[in-house]
Write an enzyme that holds these catalytic residues in place. Structure first.
Site, PDB file in Angstrom:
ATOM      1  N   SER A  16       1.900   3.144  33.718  1.00  0.00           N
ATOM      2  CA  SER A  16       2.201   2.393  34.922  1.00  0.00           C
ATOM      3  C   SER A  16       2.671   0.977  34.593  1.00  0.00           C
ATOM      4  O   SER A  16       3.400   0.371  35.368  1.00  0.00           O
ATOM      5  CB  SER A  16       0.954   2.308  35.793  1.00  0.00           C
ATOM      6  N   PHE A  17       2.210   0.478  33.447  1.00  0.00           N
ATOM      7  CA  PHE A  17       2.536  -0.910  33.134  1.00  0.00           C
ATOM      8  C   PHE A  17       3.303  -1.073  31.841  1.00  0.00           C
ATOM      9  O   PHE A  17       3.506  -2.179  31.371  1.00  0.00           O
ATOM     10  CB  PHE A  17       1.252  -1.749  33.102  1.00  0.00           C
ATOM     11  N   SER A  18       3.686  -0.002  31.259  1.00  0.00           N
ATOM     12  CA  SER A  18       4.440  -0.124  30.009  1.00  0.00           C
ATOM     13  C   SER A  18       5.290   1.115  29.783  1.00  0.00           C
ATOM     14  O   SER A  18       5.027   2.180  30.337  1.00  0.00           O
ATOM     15  CB  SER A  18       3.485  -0.318  28.836  1.00  0.00           C
ATOM     16  N   LYS A  36       6.031  -0.848  22.412  1.00  0.00           N
ATOM     17  CA  LYS A  36       5.476  -0.789  23.768  1.00  0.00           C
ATOM     18  C   LYS A  36       5.985  -2.006  24.537  1.00  0.00           C
ATOM     19  O   LYS A  36       5.795  -3.143  24.100  1.00  0.00           O
ATOM     20  CB  LYS A  36       3.945  -0.797  23.655  1.00  0.00           C
ATOM     21  N   SER A  90       1.913   1.265  15.288  1.00  0.00           N
ATOM     22  CA  SER A  90       2.166   2.423  14.441  1.00  0.00           C
ATOM     23  C   SER A  90       2.593   3.602  15.312  1.00  0.00           C
ATOM     24  O   SER A  90       2.144   3.761  16.446  1.00  0.00           O
ATOM     25  CB  SER A  90       0.973   2.760  13.554  1.00  0.00           C
ATOM     26  N   TYR A  91       3.469   4.399  14.747  1.00  0.00           N
ATOM     27  CA  TYR A  91       4.073   5.496  15.490  1.00  0.00           C
ATOM     28  C   TYR A  91       3.295   6.785  15.235  1.00  0.00           C
ATOM     29  O   TYR A  91       2.972   7.104  14.093  1.00  0.00           O
ATOM     30  CB  TYR A  91       5.528   5.665  15.049  1.00  0.00           C
ATOM     31  N   ALA A  92       2.989   7.496  16.301  1.00  0.00           N
ATOM     32  CA  ALA A  92       2.268   8.761  16.182  1.00  0.00           C
ATOM     33  C   ALA A  92       3.210   9.878  16.639  1.00  0.00           C
ATOM     34  O   ALA A  92       3.436  10.058  17.846  1.00  0.00           O
ATOM     35  CB  ALA A  92       1.006   8.726  17.028  1.00  0.00           C
ATOM     36  N   ASP A 137     -12.021   2.767  27.378  1.00  0.00           N
ATOM     37  CA  ASP A 137     -11.094   3.730  27.979  1.00  0.00           C
ATOM     38  C   ASP A 137     -10.884   4.898  27.012  1.00  0.00           C
ATOM     39  O   ASP A 137      -9.762   5.395  26.835  1.00  0.00           O
ATOM     40  CB  ASP A 137      -9.773   3.048  28.329  1.00  0.00           C
ATOM     41  N   ASP A 155      -4.633   2.342  22.822  1.00  0.00           N
ATOM     42  CA  ASP A 155      -4.777   1.727  24.137  1.00  0.00           C
ATOM     43  C   ASP A 155      -6.068   0.914  24.281  1.00  0.00           C
ATOM     44  O   ASP A 155      -7.041   1.354  24.904  1.00  0.00           O
ATOM     45  CB  ASP A 155      -4.670   2.768  25.255  1.00  0.00           C
TER      46      ASP A 155
END
Ligand code: ADE
Length: 303
Positions: A16-18, A36, A90-92, A137, A155
């Site tokens: 929602s925010f990114s 992001k 980092s990319y997942a 979260d 997150d």
């Protein structure tokens, strides 16, 4: 990052925010990163500034050489322009564990795979707690899977620093500080999926501590082994009522007695009555796991 240093390839996720993009860093042999992007006006309008700051601070602490943990998303840098804030992470490659779980036979994980993923999550949680950070979260969607099959806790936008908690009194006045203490609620309208992982103390505006993440850890294990969630209903309001009453049960085909025992000792209303991360590591469900040698374990091949 200025366009000459990073090349954006494609969109890989939207919240929602990114919005998250796969990008490549030109200066580092085109290393793959996740970019992001948070729109400033959106963040300010929705009073999300505090969450963006928290995420940056928590990740900055956890990315210091002496604080690094292989199960926590890395942050390479942040920057901004007039419109947006940018996080280079980092990319997942395989995205989040929720989506991967949905693609498994029976839409759930085997006990062995659930042991592997939950042990890695537990190790990451014990690590952040040791550094005074609560995630707040923890959920299946916030576990990202890298190319080598290992997972990253991501997150940190709802995270909280234990130190600043210690300097504040518990919230007794329900009108005070509620957004601060209740990220699940404050963000309820915009962050789907969190209600089911929310804890009684978050709902009641009480102080949160590492046991808050431990509750969510119990929800995650239940989710891994059943493909469903313990607290589910037709509306968020009814889900919250179930969470507050700790009203859930196990399906008849729940596959493992030790996991059941563990979940029952974690989904407990009072924070002080929940197992701690050390007790969890010694629990029978993790009997086959050597937490000192997690990195040597072969990740599940679920792709
Ligand atoms: N979605 C959100 N964050 C991500 C990341 N770091 N890598 C891949 N997909 C993502």
């Amino acid at each position: 990052m200025p366009g000459e240093l990073i090349r954006v390839e494609k969109e890989i996720g939207e919240g929602s925010f990114s919005t998250v993009y796969l990008a490549r860093e030109k200066s580092r042999e085109m290393r793959e990163v996740a970019l992001k992007v948070c729109l400033k006006k959106h963040i300010v309008k929705n009073r999300m500034v505090i969450y963006v700051q928290r995420e940056k601070e928590a990740l900055a602490i956890l990315s210091r050489e002496e604080n690094k943990h292989p199960g926590i998303i890395g942050i390479y840098c942040t920057f901004q322009d007039a419109e947006s804030l940018y996080f280079v992470l980092s990319y997942a490659k395989y995205g989040d564990l929720w989506n991967l779980m949905r693609k498994q036979p029976n839409k759930r994980f085997t006990v062995k795979d659930a042991q592997y993923y939950s042990a890695n999550l537990l190790s990451a949680l014990a690590h952040i707690h040791k550094h005074g950070i609560i995630h707040r979260d923890v959920k299946t969607e916030n576990l990202l899977v890298q190319e080598d099959g290992r997972i990253l806790l991501s997150d940190f936008g709802s995270s909280k620093f234990l130190k600043d908690y210690e300097t504040q009194p518990p919230v007794s006045d329900k009108n005070q500080n509620t957004e601060e203490e209740r990220p699940g609620r404050a963000r309820r309208a915009s962050f789907t999926g969190t209600a089911q992982f929310c804890t009684p103390e978050l709902l009641e505006g009480q102080r949160t501590d590492p046991a808050t993440d431990i509750w969510a850890f119990g929800v995650v294990i239940y989710n891994f082994l059943t493909g469903i969630l313990p607290f589910e209903d037709i509306s968020e309001y009814l889900i919250f009522r179930r969470v507050q009453a700790v009203l859930y049960d196990f399906p008849e085909d729940f596959p493992d007695e030790n996991a059941k025992d563990l979940v029952e000792r974690v989904l407990v209303k009072k924070q002080e009555d929940r197992l701690t991360s050390e007790q969890l590591m010694a629990h029978k469900f993790f009997e086959s796991i050597d937490f000192e040698k997690l990195q040597e374990m072969e990740p599940p091949n679920i792709f």
